[in-house]
Scaffold this motif. Sequence first.
Motif, PDB file in Angstrom:
ATOM      1  N   LEU A  19      39.682  -3.816-111.437  1.00 38.97           N
ATOM      2  CA  LEU A  19      39.432  -2.884-110.336  1.00 38.97           C
ATOM      3  C   LEU A  19      38.226  -3.333-109.510  1.00 38.97           C
ATOM      4  CD1 LEU A  19      40.155   0.512-112.122  1.00 38.97           C
ATOM      5  CD2 LEU A  19      41.585  -0.708-110.472  1.00 38.97           C
ATOM      6  N   LEU A  20      37.146  -3.685-110.198  1.00 42.46           N
ATOM      7  CA  LEU A  20      35.946  -4.155-109.501  1.00 42.46           C
ATOM      8  C   LEU A  20      36.250  -5.384-108.648  1.00 42.46           C
ATOM      9  CD1 LEU A  20      32.966  -4.028-112.017  1.00 42.46           C
ATOM     10  CD2 LEU A  20      33.012  -3.124-109.695  1.00 42.46           C
ATOM     11  N   GLY A  21      36.956  -6.324-109.265  1.00 42.33           N
ATOM     12  CA  GLY A  21      37.281  -7.568-108.567  1.00 42.33           C
ATOM     13  C   GLY A  21      38.136  -7.312-107.344  1.00 42.33           C
ATOM     14  N   SER A  22      39.086  -6.382-107.456  1.00 43.73           N
ATOM     15  CA  SER A  22      39.949  -6.090-106.307  1.00 43.73           C
ATOM     16  C   SER A  22      39.132  -5.493-105.183  1.00 43.73           C
ATOM     17  CB  SER A  22      41.053  -5.105-106.695  1.00 43.73           C
ATOM     18  OG  SER A  22      41.684  -5.518-107.868  1.00 43.73           O
ATOM     19  N   PHE A  23      38.190  -4.626-105.551  1.00 41.65           N
ATOM     20  CA  PHE A  23      37.341  -4.010-104.537  1.00 41.65           C
ATOM     21  C   PHE A  23      36.523  -5.068-103.800  1.00 41.65           C
ATOM     22  CE2 PHE A  23      33.033  -2.416-103.586  1.00 41.65           C
ATOM     23  CZ  PHE A  23      33.351  -1.587-102.534  1.00 41.65           C
ATOM     24  N   PHE A  24      35.829  -5.920-104.569  1.00 44.84           N
ATOM     25  CA  PHE A  24      35.005  -6.945-103.933  1.00 44.84           C
ATOM     26  C   PHE A  24      35.861  -7.978-103.213  1.00 44.84           C
ATOM     27  CE2 PHE A  24      31.699  -5.559-106.980  1.00 44.84           C
ATOM     28  CZ  PHE A  24      30.711  -5.318-106.048  1.00 44.84           C
ATOM     29  N   GLY A  25      37.085  -8.147-103.713  1.00 51.23           N
ATOM     30  CA  GLY A  25      37.955  -9.166-103.139  1.00 51.23           C
ATOM     31  C   GLY A  25      38.254  -8.934-101.678  1.00 51.23           C
ATOM     32  N   VAL A  26      38.464  -7.672-101.307  1.00 49.39           N
ATOM     33  CA  VAL A  26      38.823  -7.409 -99.904  1.00 49.39           C
ATOM     34  C   VAL A  26      37.614  -7.524 -98.994  1.00 49.39           C
ATOM     35  CG1 VAL A  26      40.739  -6.133 -98.981  1.00 49.39           C
ATOM     36  CG2 VAL A  26      39.689  -5.338-101.058  1.00 49.39           C
ATOM     37  N   LEU A  27      36.398  -7.363 -99.532  1.00 48.76           N
ATOM     38  CA  LEU A  27      35.201  -7.469 -98.707  1.00 48.76           C
ATOM     39  C   LEU A  27      34.972  -8.925 -98.328  1.00 48.76           C
ATOM     40  CD1 LEU A  27      32.588  -5.209-100.494  1.00 48.76           C
ATOM     41  CD2 LEU A  27      33.990  -4.679 -98.521  1.00 48.76           C
ATOM     42  N   PHE A  53      29.669 -10.887-111.790  1.00 53.66           N
ATOM     43  CA  PHE A  53      28.357 -10.368-112.186  1.00 53.66           C
ATOM     44  C   PHE A  53      28.373  -8.850-112.330  1.00 53.66           C
ATOM     45  CE2 PHE A  53      25.854 -14.243-111.287  1.00 53.66           C
ATOM     46  CZ  PHE A  53      25.002 -14.152-112.360  1.00 53.66           C
ATOM     47  N   SER A  54      28.978  -8.175-111.329  1.00 51.58           N
ATOM     48  CA  SER A  54      29.005  -6.713-111.411  1.00 51.58           C
ATOM     49  C   SER A  54      29.781  -6.268-112.627  1.00 51.58           C
ATOM     50  CB  SER A  54      29.650  -6.094-110.178  1.00 51.58           C
ATOM     51  OG  SER A  54      29.577  -6.930-109.100  1.00 51.58           O
ATOM     52  N   SER A  55      30.879  -6.953-112.915  1.00 55.59           N
ATOM     53  CA  SER A  55      31.677  -6.573-114.075  1.00 55.59           C
ATOM     54  C   SER A  55      30.854  -6.715-115.356  1.00 55.59           C
ATOM     55  CB  SER A  55      32.931  -7.444-114.153  1.00 55.59           C
ATOM     56  OG  SER A  55      33.506  -7.342-115.426  1.00 55.59           O
ATOM     57  N   TYR A  56      30.091  -7.811-115.439  1.00 57.43           N
ATOM     58  CA  TYR A  56      29.270  -8.031-116.627  1.00 57.43           C
ATOM     59  C   TYR A  56      28.245  -6.913-116.799  1.00 57.43           C
ATOM     60  CZ  TYR A  56      26.719 -10.683-120.155  1.00 57.43           C
ATOM     61  OH  TYR A  56      26.149 -11.094-121.320  1.00 57.43           O
ATOM     62  N   MET A  57      27.613  -6.541-115.656  1.00 54.27           N
ATOM     63  CA  MET A  57      26.625  -5.459-115.689  1.00 54.27           C
ATOM     64  C   MET A  57      27.261  -4.162-116.177  1.00 54.27           C
ATOM     65  SD  MET A  57      23.776  -6.658-114.440  1.00 54.27           S
ATOM     66  CE  MET A  57      23.149  -8.003-113.491  1.00 54.27           C
ATOM     67  N   VAL A  58      28.438  -3.857-115.613  1.00 54.46           N
ATOM     68  CA  VAL A  58      29.126  -2.617-115.980  1.00 54.46           C
ATOM     69  C   VAL A  58      29.455  -2.627-117.468  1.00 54.46           C
ATOM     70  CG1 VAL A  58      31.283  -1.346-115.738  1.00 54.46           C
ATOM     71  CG2 VAL A  58      30.074  -2.132-113.706  1.00 54.46           C
ATOM     72  N   VAL A  83      33.314 -11.672-121.746  1.00 54.75           N
ATOM     73  CA  VAL A  83      34.207 -12.707-121.235  1.00 54.75           C
ATOM     74  C   VAL A  83      35.391 -12.059-120.523  1.00 54.75           C
ATOM     75  CG1 VAL A  83      35.702 -14.650-121.861  1.00 54.75           C
ATOM     76  CG2 VAL A  83      33.561 -14.271-123.085  1.00 54.75           C
ATOM     77  N   ALA A  84      35.951 -11.037-121.163  1.00 52.89           N
ATOM     78  CA  ALA A  84      37.170 -10.415-120.646  1.00 52.89           C
ATOM     79  C   ALA A  84      36.943  -9.797-119.270  1.00 52.89           C
ATOM     80  CB  ALA A  84      37.663  -9.350-121.628  1.00 52.89           C
ATOM     81  N   GLY A  85      35.878  -8.983-119.134  1.00 47.89           N
ATOM     82  CA  GLY A  85      35.642  -8.279-117.874  1.00 47.89           C
ATOM     83  C   GLY A  85      35.429  -9.220-116.694  1.00 47.89           C
ATOM     84  N   PRO A  86      34.407 -10.082-116.775  1.00 44.07           N
ATOM     85  CA  PRO A  86      34.134 -10.970-115.644  1.00 44.07           C
ATOM     86  C   PRO A  86      35.301 -11.888-115.298  1.00 44.07           C
ATOM     87  CG  PRO A  86      32.262 -10.929-117.128  1.00 44.07           C
ATOM     88  CD  PRO A  86      33.347 -10.157-117.795  1.00 44.07           C
ATOM     89  N   GLU A  87      36.022 -12.351-116.318  1.00 52.06           N
ATOM     90  CA  GLU A  87      37.148 -13.243-116.022  1.00 52.06           C
ATOM     91  C   GLU A  87      38.235 -12.519-115.247  1.00 52.06           C
ATOM     92  OE1 GLU A  87      38.014 -16.552-116.350  1.00 52.06           O
ATOM     93  OE2 GLU A  87      35.846 -16.602-116.457  1.00 52.06           O
ATOM     94  N   ALA A 125      18.346  -9.944-105.536  1.00 47.17           N
ATOM     95  CA  ALA A 125      17.523 -11.057-105.991  1.00 47.17           C
ATOM     96  C   ALA A 125      17.708 -11.235-107.491  1.00 47.17           C
ATOM     97  CB  ALA A 125      16.063 -10.784-105.658  1.00 47.17           C
ATOM     98  N   ASP A 126      17.853 -10.104-108.144  1.00 46.46           N
ATOM     99  CA  ASP A 126      18.084 -10.083-109.571  1.00 46.46           C
ATOM    100  C   ASP A 126      19.364 -10.827-109.955  1.00 46.46           C
ATOM    101  OD1 ASP A 126      16.558  -8.894-111.539  1.00 46.46           O
ATOM    102  OD2 ASP A 126      18.261  -7.615-112.087  1.00 46.46           O
ATOM    103  N   ILE A 127      20.398 -10.521-109.186  1.00 42.31           N
ATOM    104  CA  ILE A 127      21.714 -11.074-109.502  1.00 42.31           C
ATOM    105  C   ILE A 127      21.792 -12.548-109.172  1.00 42.31           C
ATOM    106  CG2 ILE A 127      24.136 -11.059-108.822  1.00 42.31           C
ATOM    107  CD1 ILE A 127      23.934  -8.059-108.522  1.00 42.31           C
ATOM    108  N   THR A 128      21.395 -12.881-107.913  1.00 42.48           N
ATOM    109  CA  THR A 128      21.549 -14.269-107.501  1.00 42.48           C
ATOM    110  C   THR A 128      20.428 -15.129-108.051  1.00 42.48           C
ATOM    111  OG1 THR A 128      20.487 -13.654-105.444  1.00 42.48           O
ATOM    112  CG2 THR A 128      22.874 -13.823-105.420  1.00 42.48           C
ATOM    113  N   GLY A 129      19.342 -14.448-108.417  1.00 43.21           N
ATOM    114  CA  GLY A 129      18.193 -15.067-109.045  1.00 43.21           C
ATOM    115  C   GLY A 129      17.942 -16.469-108.604  1.00 43.21           C
TER     116      GLY A 129
END
Lengths: 150, 498
Positions: free
Chosen positions: B258-266, B276-281, B300-304, B494-498
């Motif tokens: 779901l997260l990936g689909s959301f970011f995908g259209v942006l 990254f967001s999936s990992y955080m969640v 592994v499962a979420g981010p992939e 900044a945290d994410i892209t570090g």
Amino acid sequence: MQLEFRGNKDFWAGVMMIVTGLTAIIIARNYDFGTALRMGPGYFPSVLGGILILFGLYLVASGLRSNEKIVGGWSLRALIVLPLALILFGVLMDYAGFVPALMVLIVGSALAGNEFRLIEVLVLAIGLTAFAVALFVWGLNMPYPLFIGW
Amino acid sequence: MELFDNLIFGFSVAFSLQNLMYCLIGVSVGTLIGVLPGIGPLATIAMLLPITFNVAPVGALIMLAGIYYGAQYGGSTTAILVNLPGETSAVVTCIDGYQMARKGRAGPALAIAAIGSFAAGTFGTLLIALAGPPLAELALKFGAPDYFSLLLMGLVAAAVLAEGDMMKSLAMVAMGLLLGIVGTDVNTGVQRFSFGFSELTDGISFIVVAVGVFAIGEIISNLGDPEQRSVFTDKVRNLYPSKADLKASIGPITRGTLLGSFFGVLPGTGPSIASFSSYMVEKKVAKDPSQFGHGAIQGVAGPEAANNADAQCKFIPMLTLGLPASATMALMLGALTIQGIQPGPDVMTTRPELFWGLVASMWIGNALLVVLNLPMIGLWVKLLKVPYRLLFPAIMAFSAIGIYSVNNSSFDIYLTAIFGVIGFLWIKLGCSPAPMMLGFVLGPMMEEHLRRAMLMSGGDPMVFVTSPISLAFLIATVGIIIVMVAPAVRARRADITG
């Protein structure tokens, strides 16, 4: 505040933007600017050039403030050798044919690397060239003479 | 159900022997370059584009798409086995995937990555099929001002959300737009920025720019900073994840998709932001967050799932609006244009085989990747040992042949050499070239819509505000900028892209 230009990443990025923007505006002066209603060919590039200059000024200022350095090596050898190898490929394609052009490109590119093993590079060049001839010239029928005037 | 009719039609196109073959070639090449570090899908697609000129548009697009999402799979394989992300999207997978491998659980990690990606791919395919037609219908109502504002939003979002310095990315968009101007002005026939070269009357080929910057420039940069690679050569045994593994992964895969689909259209949000967001969640919702970083399968499962869903959904704006949401999509758009197809909302009605064939092929491709990848992991790992000193001359060779074959002219080769040097400078100066590529491809379209909109409105710029669709896009553009410069988000970014 000590102004430091050497290796200042944002400063030089900004300078690059300003130079590009200025060049665009100067060249675009030869084209009709037009009006907002009927934009001439010079309108869009001039506006873009202006935008680039603004971004450039911002970057120069922020570079002088943060003074962040460019990281990593400059790989001068690769920077010179790789484009030269490509240009040589272009010339040889026109005057010597596909096979010599590709061989020279592969060996030339390998020279840009940090290690050069002659035998290995020759094997690679011959193998890749044979593969490319089979795939592109014979398989995909690209109209390139293998050798010109040999 | 129209959807099913369309999908069945799509599968009938994609299942033709020829298109199946293109799909297989695409995903195999994609996996290969995904495994090999130092060459990404962008450069590969640019290099191989000329080969597809003789292929029918459907086959060409199927193959290029295969390279694109195949690379995501390959990238995660190396992330798990050698702690080296083959693609940037797999950076997160390294964290827990590699830890799993070190604990002897490389097999389940690889399997769950493949399963998660497949599930996400299936969902993404369905989403494209569902969302595509209504979006295209909406887009058919767009006038010139609406398109201009849409393009503006796409470009600004791409620059702002992309990794790296925001101001530099915005400047690079302008740089790309400027480069896109080179050539004959369609309205007046005036030669612009062609410096007297007749070869430049049609503009700079986007393949030249892409290969120059993303292949040659990248190689020069890599040779300057040689990286150390240590291959984790332990044999992969016991591929099958346990029941507990599967159970633990269902939640992360669903949320990641779901997260990936959301970011995908942006526009602009690369797959790395999605993963990254999936990992955080996952870390937040996990019962035992301390496991993360020590081989948690959820990591592994979420981010992939997220990065694959993102990759698939990037096709939605490209296919329905003609708006590429990433540099790779900009190349696909260019590929379609070369084939004589103007991407946009009409494609779905005028060339239904193209849209539905591609959608169906993506699902087939995802299935092929699961079947293909798991048994062949040993082979991919061996390929990892190919040293860079052999790899980069090969990339140079394929790049040169590809470029030359576009116009059969050495001029393009010389131009590529120049762009290689420029691209290297951009990389060194921290100016990300991806937003430039988007601007470059969209530039001519944007200028055209701007001029048309102003002509229609009688020179009144208010037209961009009075059209409700255009206004909505402009408000969204401003919104994106405000959100991104807000201090809280900035800090997190900044945290994410570090």
